[in-house]
Scaffold this motif. Structure first.
Motif, mmCIF file in Angstrom:
data_model
loop_
_atom_site.group_PDB
_atom_site.id
_atom_site.type_symbol
_atom_site.label_atom_id
_atom_site.label_comp_id
_atom_site.label_asym_id
_atom_site.label_seq_id
_atom_site.Cartn_x
_atom_site.Cartn_y
_atom_site.Cartn_z
ATOM 1 N N UNK A 53 47.338 -55.756 28.421
ATOM 2 C CA UNK A 53 47.290 -57.218 28.300
ATOM 3 C C UNK A 53 47.028 -57.630 26.859
ATOM 4 N N UNK A 54 46.133 -56.929 26.175
ATOM 5 C CA UNK A 54 45.872 -57.237 24.770
ATOM 6 C C UNK A 54 47.134 -57.071 23.935
ATOM 7 N N UNK A 55 47.794 -55.946 24.135
ATOM 8 C CA UNK A 55 48.989 -55.641 23.351
ATOM 9 C C UNK A 55 50.150 -56.560 23.728
ATOM 10 N N UNK A 56 50.432 -56.674 25.011
ATOM 11 C CA UNK A 56 51.608 -57.416 25.472
ATOM 12 C C UNK A 56 51.493 -58.924 25.274
ATOM 13 N N UNK A 57 50.265 -59.434 25.270
ATOM 14 C CA UNK A 57 50.074 -60.878 25.088
ATOM 15 C C UNK A 57 50.252 -61.300 23.635
ATOM 16 N N UNK A 58 50.271 -60.319 22.736
ATOM 17 C CA UNK A 58 50.373 -60.645 21.327
ATOM 18 C C UNK A 58 49.030 -60.971 20.699
ATOM 19 N N UNK A 59 47.945 -60.815 21.464
ATOM 20 C CA UNK A 59 46.621 -61.084 20.910
ATOM 21 C C UNK A 59 46.289 -60.089 19.804
ATOM 22 N N UNK A 60 46.751 -58.858 19.957
ATOM 23 C CA UNK A 60 46.585 -57.842 18.918
ATOM 24 C C UNK A 60 47.944 -57.253 18.598
ATOM 25 N N UNK A 61 48.075 -56.759 17.388
ATOM 26 C CA UNK A 61 49.305 -56.097 16.970
ATOM 27 C C UNK A 61 48.929 -54.781 16.318
ATOM 28 N N UNK A 62 49.748 -53.783 16.495
ATOM 29 C CA UNK A 62 49.506 -52.494 15.872
ATOM 30 C C UNK A 62 50.051 -52.577 14.450
ATOM 31 N N UNK A 63 49.173 -52.421 13.466
ATOM 32 C CA UNK A 63 49.585 -52.474 12.069
ATOM 33 C C UNK A 63 50.176 -51.119 11.692
#
Length: 131
Positions: A103-113
């Motif tokens: 959910x964190x990743x898919x929602x766009x709340x966090x992004x992998x730099x």
């Protein structure tokens, strides 16, 4: 699944079927008794103690194990401290932890730099400066 919510008639039927029919796999899952409900229903206890049963008690993941799982799920080497409260919220439940990280990743709340650097918010300060 969730046998702790089964009514007594369904539990009794499950015990009867498991006892009467050989060569039949009966898979029953349930949560362990909670602090306020220490007693298991007698039918679940009889299933666990049945001679042909195998009881496997799964324990929650440790914080270290949960952090490793979160790291794998997010595809990073190190999970930043800001994510730790979310990891703790899963209370060692690997399914719930996977869902929270997705959910964190898919929602766009966090992004992998990068894989070796921590996560960042998608609207980072750098992006704001570029705009």
């Amino acid at each position: 699944e969730d046998a702790q919510w089964m009514d007594s008639l369904s539990l009794s039927l499950t015990v009867e079927v498991a006892s009467s029919i050989t060569n039949l796999l009966v898979l029953v899952t349930n949560k362990p008794p909670s602090a306020e409900h220490q007693q298991r229903p007698s039918a679940i206890a009889s299933l666990i103690s049945h001679p042909r049963s195998f009881h496997l008690a799964l324990k929650p993941l440790s914080l270290e194990q949960a952090t490793q799982l979160a790291s794998c799920r997010l595809g990073v080497k190190k999970v930043p401290d800001e994510i730790r409260p979310i990891i703790q919220k899963a209370e060692g439940n690997p399914f719930f932890l996977n869902e929270l990280m997705a959910a964190l990743r898919d929602s766009g709340f966090v992004a992998i730099v990068t894989r070796s650097s921590p996560l960042s918010k998608t609207d980072s300060e750098e992006e704001a400066k570029e705009k």
